[in-house]
Design a protein around this motif. Sequence first.
Motif, PDB file in Angstrom:
ATOM      1  N   THR A  58       0.903  -1.381   0.021  1.00  0.00           N
ATOM      2  CA  THR A  58      -0.104   0.094  -0.020  1.00  0.00           C
ATOM      3  C   THR A  58       0.767   1.140  -0.006  1.00  0.00           C
ATOM      4  O   THR A  58       2.159   1.454   0.473  1.00  0.00           O
ATOM      5  CB  THR A  58      -0.990   0.135   1.122  1.00  0.00           C
ATOM      6  OG1 THR A  58      -0.147   0.106   2.492  1.00  0.00           O
ATOM      7  CG2 THR A  58      -1.988  -1.129   1.260  1.00  0.00           C
TER       8      THR A  58
ATOM      9  N   VAL B  52       1.210   5.192   1.159  1.00  0.00           N
ATOM     10  CA  VAL B  52       0.660   6.249   2.035  1.00  0.00           C
ATOM     11  C   VAL B  52       0.175   7.562   1.251  1.00  0.00           C
ATOM     12  O   VAL B  52      -0.825   8.095   1.602  1.00  0.00           O
ATOM     13  CB  VAL B  52       1.611   6.724   3.063  1.00  0.00           C
ATOM     14  CG1 VAL B  52       1.229   7.999   3.719  1.00  0.00           C
ATOM     15  CG2 VAL B  52       1.749   5.636   4.155  1.00  0.00           C
ATOM     16  N   THR B  53       0.853   7.757   0.098  1.00  0.00           N
ATOM     17  CA  THR B  53       0.735   9.044  -0.571  1.00  0.00           C
ATOM     18  C   THR B  53      -0.749   8.771  -1.431  1.00  0.00           C
ATOM     19  O   THR B  53      -1.588   9.523  -1.375  1.00  0.00           O
ATOM     20  CB  THR B  53       2.032   9.143  -1.747  1.00  0.00           C
ATOM     21  OG1 THR B  53       2.849   8.820  -1.213  1.00  0.00           O
ATOM     22  CG2 THR B  53       1.839  10.675  -2.327  1.00  0.00           C
TER      23      THR B  53
ATOM     24  N   SER C 288      -0.275  -3.526   7.077  1.00  0.00           N
ATOM     25  CA  SER C 288       0.486  -2.498   6.723  1.00  0.00           C
ATOM     26  C   SER C 288      -0.483  -1.507   5.935  1.00  0.00           C
ATOM     27  O   SER C 288      -0.320  -0.271   5.977  1.00  0.00           O
ATOM     28  CB  SER C 288       1.712  -2.726   5.998  1.00  0.00           C
ATOM     29  OG  SER C 288       1.245  -3.504   4.620  1.00  0.00           O
TER      30      SER C 288
ATOM     31  N   MET D 289      -1.678   0.259   9.119  1.00  0.00           N
ATOM     32  CA  MET D 289      -0.889   1.357   9.549  1.00  0.00           C
ATOM     33  C   MET D 289      -0.572   2.505   8.824  1.00  0.00           C
ATOM     34  O   MET D 289      -0.558   3.604   9.163  1.00  0.00           O
ATOM     35  CB  MET D 289       0.483   0.513   9.674  1.00  0.00           C
ATOM     36  CG  MET D 289       0.486  -0.378  11.054  1.00  0.00           C
ATOM     37  SD  MET D 289       2.294  -1.134  11.191  1.00  0.00           S
ATOM     38  CE  MET D 289       2.079  -2.795  10.488  1.00  0.00           C
ATOM     39  N   ASN D 290      -0.607   2.219   7.368  1.00  0.00           N
ATOM     40  CA  ASN D 290      -0.537   3.265   6.397  1.00  0.00           C
ATOM     41  C   ASN D 290      -1.732   4.259   6.553  1.00  0.00           C
ATOM     42  O   ASN D 290      -1.554   5.454   6.247  1.00  0.00           O
ATOM     43  CB  ASN D 290      -0.203   2.656   5.056  1.00  0.00           C
ATOM     44  CG  ASN D 290       1.147   2.600   4.859  1.00  0.00           C
ATOM     45  OD1 ASN D 290       2.080   2.871   5.436  1.00  0.00           O
ATOM     46  ND2 ASN D 290       1.590   1.731   3.790  1.00  0.00           N
TER      47      ASN D 290
ATOM     48  N   GLU E  53      -3.585   4.723   9.056  1.00  0.00           N
ATOM     49  CA  GLU E  53      -3.515   5.495  10.200  1.00  0.00           C
ATOM     50  C   GLU E  53      -2.445   6.578  10.094  1.00  0.00           C
ATOM     51  O   GLU E  53      -2.716   7.668  10.696  1.00  0.00           O
ATOM     52  CB  GLU E  53      -3.085   4.484  11.561  1.00  0.00           C
ATOM     53  CG  GLU E  53      -4.294   3.709  11.830  1.00  0.00           C
ATOM     54  CD  GLU E  53      -3.717   2.521  12.860  1.00  0.00           C
ATOM     55  OE1 GLU E  53      -4.937   2.029  13.537  1.00  0.00           O
ATOM     56  OE2 GLU E  53      -2.623   2.360  13.105  1.00  0.00           O
ATOM     57  N   HIS E  54      -1.522   6.168   9.423  1.00  0.00           N
ATOM     58  CA  HIS E  54      -0.533   7.482   9.123  1.00  0.00           C
ATOM     59  C   HIS E  54      -1.097   8.452   8.434  1.00  0.00           C
ATOM     60  O   HIS E  54      -0.634   9.510   8.679  1.00  0.00           O
ATOM     61  CB  HIS E  54       0.870   6.682   8.731  1.00  0.00           C
ATOM     62  CG  HIS E  54       1.861   7.972   8.370  1.00  0.00           C
ATOM     63  ND1 HIS E  54       2.890   8.247   9.349  1.00  0.00           N
ATOM     64  CD2 HIS E  54       2.215   8.612   7.379  1.00  0.00           C
ATOM     65  CE1 HIS E  54       3.820   9.261   8.950  1.00  0.00           C
ATOM     66  NE2 HIS E  54       3.091   9.357   7.780  1.00  0.00           N
TER      67      HIS E  54
ATOM     68  N   GLU F 161      -3.189  10.788  10.303  1.00  0.00           N
ATOM     69  CA  GLU F 161      -2.348  11.710  11.122  1.00  0.00           C
ATOM     70  C   GLU F 161      -1.748  12.868  10.280  1.00  0.00           C
ATOM     71  O   GLU F 161      -1.759  13.803  10.742  1.00  0.00           O
ATOM     72  CB  GLU F 161      -1.472  11.045  11.915  1.00  0.00           C
ATOM     73  CG  GLU F 161      -1.845  10.320  13.305  1.00  0.00           C
ATOM     74  CD  GLU F 161      -1.002   9.373  13.652  1.00  0.00           C
ATOM     75  OE1 GLU F 161       0.395   9.807  13.709  1.00  0.00           O
ATOM     76  OE2 GLU F 161      -1.174   8.200  14.462  1.00  0.00           O
TER      77      GLU F 161
ATOM     78  N   GLY G 214       6.160   0.073   0.739  1.00  0.00           N
ATOM     79  CA  GLY G 214       4.813  -0.232   0.785  1.00  0.00           C
ATOM     80  C   GLY G 214       4.465  -1.341   1.594  1.00  0.00           C
ATOM     81  O   GLY G 214       3.208  -1.597   2.025  1.00  0.00           O
TER      82      GLY G 214
ATOM     83  N   ALA H 155       4.957  -3.151   5.749  1.00  0.00           N
ATOM     84  CA  ALA H 155       4.848  -2.707   7.293  1.00  0.00           C
ATOM     85  C   ALA H 155       6.071  -1.993   7.725  1.00  0.00           C
ATOM     86  O   ALA H 155       6.137  -0.922   8.622  1.00  0.00           O
ATOM     87  CB  ALA H 155       4.764  -3.832   8.098  1.00  0.00           C
TER      88      ALA H 155
ATOM     89  N   ARG I  19       1.913   2.284  16.848  1.00  0.00           N
ATOM     90  CA  ARG I  19       1.605   1.819  15.618  1.00  0.00           C
ATOM     91  C   ARG I  19       1.097   0.344  15.063  1.00  0.00           C
ATOM     92  O   ARG I  19       0.236   0.021  14.512  1.00  0.00           O
ATOM     93  CB  ARG I  19       2.557   2.277  14.367  1.00  0.00           C
ATOM     94  CG  ARG I  19       1.918   2.385  13.032  1.00  0.00           C
ATOM     95  CD  ARG I  19       0.715   3.228  12.525  1.00  0.00           C
ATOM     96  NE  ARG I  19       0.937   4.460  12.354  1.00  0.00           N
ATOM     97  CZ  ARG I  19       0.351   5.498  12.613  1.00  0.00           C
ATOM     98  NH1 ARG I  19      -0.848   5.106  13.761  1.00  0.00           N
ATOM     99  NH2 ARG I  19       0.425   6.736  12.673  1.00  0.00           N
TER     100      ARG I  19
END
Lengths: 130, 237
Positions: free
Chosen positions: A44, A46-47, A71, A74-75, A77-78, A81, B80, B82, B121
């Motif tokens: 995944t 983030v951008t 992930s 997690m991405n 959630e990031h 934020e 990409g 974790a 996280r």
Amino acid sequence: MVGLLVVSHSADAARGVRDIALEMGGADARIRAVGGDVDGGIGTSVTDIQSALSDLLAEAEGVVVIADLGSAVMNAEHAIEALGVEDSVVVADAPILEGALNAAVAAASPSATLESVREMAEEAANTSKV
Amino acid sequence: MADPETEREALFEAVENVAARIAAEKGYLTDLDSAIGDADHGTNLDRGMQSVLDQLEGKEEADADEIVKTVGMALISEVGGASGPLYGGSTMHASQELADGVTAESTVAFAEAFLEKLQDRGGAEVGDKTMVDAVTPAVHTYKKSIEEDDLPPLEALAKAVDACRRGVDFTVGLRASKGRASYLGWRSVGHQDPGATSTLFVLEELLATAEAYLEGDTDTDASSPTIPDDDPEGAAE
């Protein structure tokens, strides 16, 4: 209006889940799908998540994110934020397909709220199939 | 640490050393990850570190916290898997602790903030067979060596590296309960965790870099020179 963001490690899977959910969400549903890492491989980005969230928030007052594995969550959630949109975007702790389906139904209700859509998505974890 | 210029030089050198080490161990990390994960840890982290090097170009005059923040941002945008949010997000979050430069105190604060964000996280605890098993003993040992034992930072870092190594060994016998490896159940037992392993490589390179800039004993292990106080509560204050 509450929007939905489907986040999967696979772009194909994300699109497929969105298409199935769209059948239940009606013509006005706001559902986007993102998947794959920056090179289009499994993962995944983030951008990509950030820009999909920004697009959705332009037309919906809240967004429920439904993600597949570690992930992706997690991405997401990031990204929330980084955009500073903790008040209008939540990540549902739900199975991706059934959760997206439930959330699409809940989001179609005129009285839908961020919380009601998230709750319905999370209830999918208890769905019995056979 | 020393003047801002030396600080920058040391940070850039540390990043270059970490990038070179990850590139050299790329195959090994991916082999570890193919046993119990999705076989991308080495390639992902290597791609991330190459992007870090690109993003740092033109930052030669930046302050320590900005350099470190750039490292975190590059990792999270490029990786990409974790390790993007875990390494990158935690580094970004902790970088603000270096706003007044790199000192014994600020690096302890950095280490603690990194661990805090990592656990927040990823949701992993010690014993879940993740990088938390390597980071936790390293951070605890570093903090204790600086704050309780008054050791020079280089020696504290050497002890932290040894503690980290013990943490990596600890992951071998565990059944994974977080991350992709947890889907394998008992099949994950007997394999070393890739994320814990790359954590050790990073810390070993930080130590190797620090040796060129700081005085102190690096031939040491994580065992403590002090006898525990009768009143541990009081001692911690």
